[in-house]
Motif scaffolding. Structure first.
Motif, mmCIF file in Angstrom:
data_model
loop_
_atom_site.group_PDB
_atom_site.id
_atom_site.type_symbol
_atom_site.label_atom_id
_atom_site.label_comp_id
_atom_site.label_asym_id
_atom_site.label_seq_id
_atom_site.Cartn_x
_atom_site.Cartn_y
_atom_site.Cartn_z
ATOM 1 N N ASN A 62 0.838 -1.190 0.000
ATOM 2 C CA ASN A 62 0.000 0.000 0.000
ATOM 3 C C ASN A 62 0.879 1.247 0.000
ATOM 4 O O ASN A 62 2.030 1.214 0.425
ATOM 5 C CB ASN A 62 -0.896 0.006 1.240
ATOM 6 C CG ASN A 62 -1.771 -1.220 1.317
ATOM 7 O OD1 ASN A 62 -2.716 -1.373 0.552
ATOM 8 N ND2 ASN A 62 -1.459 -2.121 2.251
ATOM 9 N N TYR A 63 0.299 2.382 -0.445
ATOM 10 C CA TYR A 63 1.034 3.641 -0.462
ATOM 11 C C TYR A 63 0.193 4.765 0.134
ATOM 12 O O TYR A 63 -1.001 4.884 -0.145
ATOM 13 C CB TYR A 63 1.432 4.048 -1.884
ATOM 14 C CG TYR A 63 1.983 5.455 -1.935
ATOM 15 C CD1 TYR A 63 3.284 5.703 -1.517
ATOM 16 C CD2 TYR A 63 1.186 6.516 -2.335
ATOM 17 C CE1 TYR A 63 3.793 7.002 -1.509
ATOM 18 C CE2 TYR A 63 1.680 7.817 -2.332
ATOM 19 C CZ TYR A 63 2.986 8.055 -1.922
ATOM 20 O OH TYR A 63 3.476 9.331 -1.895
ATOM 21 N N GLY A 64 0.838 5.604 0.962
ATOM 22 C CA GLY A 64 0.212 6.819 1.456
ATOM 23 C C GLY A 64 1.294 7.800 1.875
ATOM 24 O O GLY A 64 2.402 7.415 2.251
ATOM 25 N N TYR A 65 0.993 9.080 1.842
ATOM 26 C CA TYR A 65 1.976 10.102 2.208
ATOM 27 C C TYR A 65 2.273 10.032 3.704
ATOM 28 O O TYR A 65 3.421 9.944 4.120
ATOM 29 C CB TYR A 65 1.432 11.476 1.819
ATOM 30 C CG TYR A 65 2.453 12.587 1.866
ATOM 31 C CD1 TYR A 65 3.277 12.844 0.774
ATOM 32 C CD2 TYR A 65 2.573 13.392 2.991
ATOM 33 C CE1 TYR A 65 4.203 13.879 0.809
ATOM 34 C CE2 TYR A 65 3.497 14.426 3.041
ATOM 35 C CZ TYR A 65 4.310 14.667 1.941
ATOM 36 O OH TYR A 65 5.226 15.686 1.994
ATOM 37 N N TYR A 66 1.251 10.067 4.544
ATOM 38 C CA TYR A 66 1.410 9.933 5.987
ATOM 39 C C TYR A 66 1.057 8.507 6.401
ATOM 40 O O TYR A 66 -0.061 8.219 6.806
ATOM 41 C CB TYR A 66 0.514 10.935 6.728
ATOM 42 C CG TYR A 66 0.953 12.365 6.584
ATOM 43 C CD1 TYR A 66 2.081 12.843 7.249
ATOM 44 C CD2 TYR A 66 0.233 13.245 5.786
ATOM 45 C CE1 TYR A 66 2.487 14.167 7.115
ATOM 46 C CE2 TYR A 66 0.631 14.571 5.649
ATOM 47 C CZ TYR A 66 1.754 15.027 6.313
ATOM 48 O OH TYR A 66 2.144 16.337 6.177
ATOM 49 N N GLY A 67 2.020 7.605 6.277
ATOM 50 C CA GLY A 67 1.810 6.203 6.587
ATOM 51 C C GLY A 67 1.409 5.425 5.357
ATOM 52 O O GLY A 67 0.406 5.742 4.708
#
Length: 496
Positions: free
Chosen positions: A316-321
Motif C-alpha cells: 500500500n502507499y500513502g503520504y502519511y503512513g
C-alpha cells in the motif's frame, strides 16, 4: 483531515497536504517496485505476489517464522437521511405481524411456528434495487439472496448511490456475485447505510464504486449506521475528488466490521481502503493490498477506535503512513503483518496524536522516502510488544526501523519483548538505523534486541537525542557504524 461534522464538534484541526502531483507519485512508486496507477480509478498492481504472513517468533531468531494469522475494520458532510424509512409491516395472511428471528449463513430466518426463506434476487440490477426497497419497508430483518456468480451492473445515480439507501437491517447473501458501476455511468458509490441501517454482506464483490464529491467509494456508513462484511472483496473503488474526500473502499462514521475479506487497489485521499472518523472499525483475517492514497494511508483511524488482527497490509502507499495512519484515535494491531508498504512519513505506520498498540506482529520491508521511520513513525504514545521490526528502510531520513519524535514531552513509547533487526537509514547524514529517538522523546526498551541495523552516521543501533530507559535483558549489538556511540545522550547498558 477534510472538514468537520455538522454537529459542530470542536476537534483539533488536521493539517492538509498539498495534493502530490501524479507524476511524482508514479516516480516514487516505480522506485519502490510498485506498478503505476492505471487511469482515474487508482488501480495499482503490486510488484511481488508473495505475501508476507503474520509471524510469531522467538526473540533470538534472526528471521521471523511465518504463520497465517492476522484482524477488524471520515467525515460525512451530510449526516441527514436521504432515503425514506419504511412504513409498512410484513404480515401473514391473518393480518398478524410476523416475528423474525436471527439470520444464519444461508440467509434464512427461523421463528416459532414458521420458517421464512430469503428473497431470491434475479440476475437483474432492477430486481436488486426493488428487493432493497422492499426490505427497507418491511418490519424485521430483510434477507436477500443473489443469483450465483451474477454480475449486477448499475447505471443510475440516485442521490450519489447506485442502490437504495439502507435504513433497516438487511442481509445480502452474494453467492459469489459482483455488484459494479457501469463503465460509462455517472460517478456514484454502491451502498450508503444511514442511521439505523444495518447492512450485512456475505460472499460478494463490490467494484468500480466512485463517490461523487463525497466520502466512501464503495460504502458510506453514516453515524449510527452499521456494516458487517464477511468474505467480501472491495476492489477498484475510489472517491472522485481525491484532494478532499475519504474512504476509497469504506468510509465509516458508525460501526464497521470486516473479516475474511480482501480490500484491493482502492484509491482515496485519506484511507484508500478504509477511513473511520469517530467510528468503530474491526478488521480481521483480511488482506489489504495495493491501495493508494495521495494523503493518509490505506487505513485511517481518526478520533475513533480501530482494531486490526490476523491481517495482511501489504504493497500500500500513502503520504502519511503507507499502510496505517492513527490520528487522535486508539488503534490496535495484533497478530498481523505489515510488509512492503511505502510512505513519505512512516512506511508501515504513522501514529499522530493518538494511542497505538502493536502486539505479536511483523513490520517488515517497508520504506519511508523522506519523513523518517521506515517501519513506524511515532509522534504520539505507542506500545510495541512481542513484535518484529525487520528490514525496513528510511531512504533520506533517520529511523530505519522506528522513528520517535513525540509532540509532547509527557508522552512515551514502550518497546517490549521485541526484535529490531536489519533496518537501514542510508541517506547522507541519517542515523538511527534501528531506532531514532528525537529531542524531548522518551523510549523505554524492555527485554528487546536491536541487532544488525545500519545508518550513514552514528549511532546505527539506537540514536538517542532524547531519553532512553532500558529494563531487563536488552541487547544492542552488531549495528553499523556504532551501536549507540555518537548519540547526543547515552543509552544505558549499550556499548560501542
Amino acid at each position: 483531515m477534510s472538514g468537520s461534522q455538522d454537529s459542530g464538534t470542536d476537534t483539533a484541526s488536521r493539517a492538509k497536504t498539498t495534493t502530490l502531483s501524479r507524476h511524482w507519485q508514479v516516480a516514487v512508486l516505480a522506485a519502490a517496485g510498485f506498478a503505476t496507477m492505471v487511469g482515474g480509478g487508482g488501480t495499482a498492481a503490486y510488484a511481488d505476489s508473495a505475501e508476507a504472513k503474520p509471524a510469531s517468533a522467538s526473540r533470538d531468531d534472526d528471521q521471523s517464522s511465518s504463520q497465517d494469522k492476522a484482524t477488524h475494520g471520515g467525515k460525512g458532510r451530510d449526516s441527514g437521511a436521504r432515503g425514506d424509512k419504511g412504513k409498512g409491516q410484513d404480515s401473514d395472511h391473518h393480518g398478524r405481524a410476523r416475528k423474525h428471528g436471527h439470520d444464519d449463513d444461508r440467509g434464512r430466518v427461523s421463528h416459532e411456528g414458521n420458517r421464512d426463506k430469503a428473497r431470491s434476487v434475479e440476475c437483474d440490477p432492477d430486481d436488486l434495487i426493488s428487493a432493497i426497497v422492499r426490505a427497507n419497508e418491511v418490519t424485521g430483518p430483510g434477507h436477500l439472496e443473489l443469483a450465483k456468480d451474477c454480475t449486477y451492473t448499475l447505471t443510475a445515480n440516485t442521490d450519489g448511490n447506485g442502490l437504495p439507501t439502507v435504513t433497516q437491517p438487511i442481509t445480502i447473501i452474494g453467492n459469489g456475485a459482483t455488484i459494479t458501476r457501469a463503465a460509462n455511468a455517472d460517478d456514484f458509490r454502491i451502498f450508503e447505510v444511514q442511521s439505523g441501517g444495518d447492512l450485512k454482506l456475505r460472499n460478494l464483490t463490490i467494484t468500480r464504486g466512485k463517490a461523487a464529491d463525497d466520502n466512501g467509494g464503495a460504502i458510506n456508513v453514516r453515524p449510527a449506521g452499521r456494516v458487517d462484511l464477511e468474505k467480501v472483496t472491495l476492489e477498484d473503488n475510489t472517491v472522485s475528488d481525491v484532494s478532499s474526500y475519504e474512504g476509497g473502499g469504506v468510509y465509516n462514521e458508525g460501526i464497521t466490521a470486516i473479516r475474511d475479506s480482501t480490500l484491493h487497489t482502492n484509491f482515496g485521499h485519506e484511507g484508500a481502503a478504509v477511513s473511520s472518523y469517530y467510528g468503530k472499525a474491526e478488521i480481521s483475517r483480511t488482506k489489504v493490498t495495493g491501495n493508494i492514497s495521495d494523503g493518509y494511508a490505506a487505513i485511517v483511524n481518526e478520533y475513533g477506535t480501530t482494531k486490526i488482527s490476523e491481517s495482511y497490509l501489504s504493497y500500500n502507499y500513502g503520504y502519511y503512513g503507507g499502510a496505517l495512519n492513527n490520528y487522535g484515535g486508539v488503534t490496535e494491531v495484533e497478530k498481523s503483518a505489515l510488509t512492503h508498504n511505502l510512505g513519505y512519513y512512516g512506511g508501515g505506520i504513522y501514529n499522530q496524536y493518538g494511542s497505538l498498540f502493536v502486539r505479536d506482529s511483523t513490520v517488515k520491508d517497508n520504506t519511508a522516502t523522506d519523513g523518517g521511520g521506515g517501519g513506524l513513525n511515532l509522534t504520539a504514545s505507542a506500545v510495541i510488544e512481542d513484535s518484529r521490526i525487520l528490514d525496513n528502510t528510511a531512504t533520506n531520513s533517520s529511523g530505519g526501523g522506528i522513528s520517535v519524535e513525540l509532540d509532547d514531552d509527557e508522552l512515551g513509547v514502550a518497546i517490549r519483548d521485541s526484535k529490531i533487526a536489519g533496518n537501514q537509514a542510508p541517506g547522507n547524514g541519517s542515523n538511527g538505523g534501528g531506532v531514532f529517538v528525537g529531542v524531548n522523546s522518551l523510549v523505554t526498551l524492555t527485554d528487546s534486541k536491536v541487532k544488525g541495523n545500519i545508518s550513514d552516521e552514528p549511532a546505527g543501533g539506537v540514536h538517542n537525542d532524547g531519553t532512553v530507559v532500558t529494563n531487563g535483558k536488552v541487547r544492542i549489538i552488531d549495528n553499523v557504524p556504532t551501536n549507540c556511540d555518537g548519540s547526543t545522550n547515552p543509552v544505558p547498558n549499550c556499548f560501542g
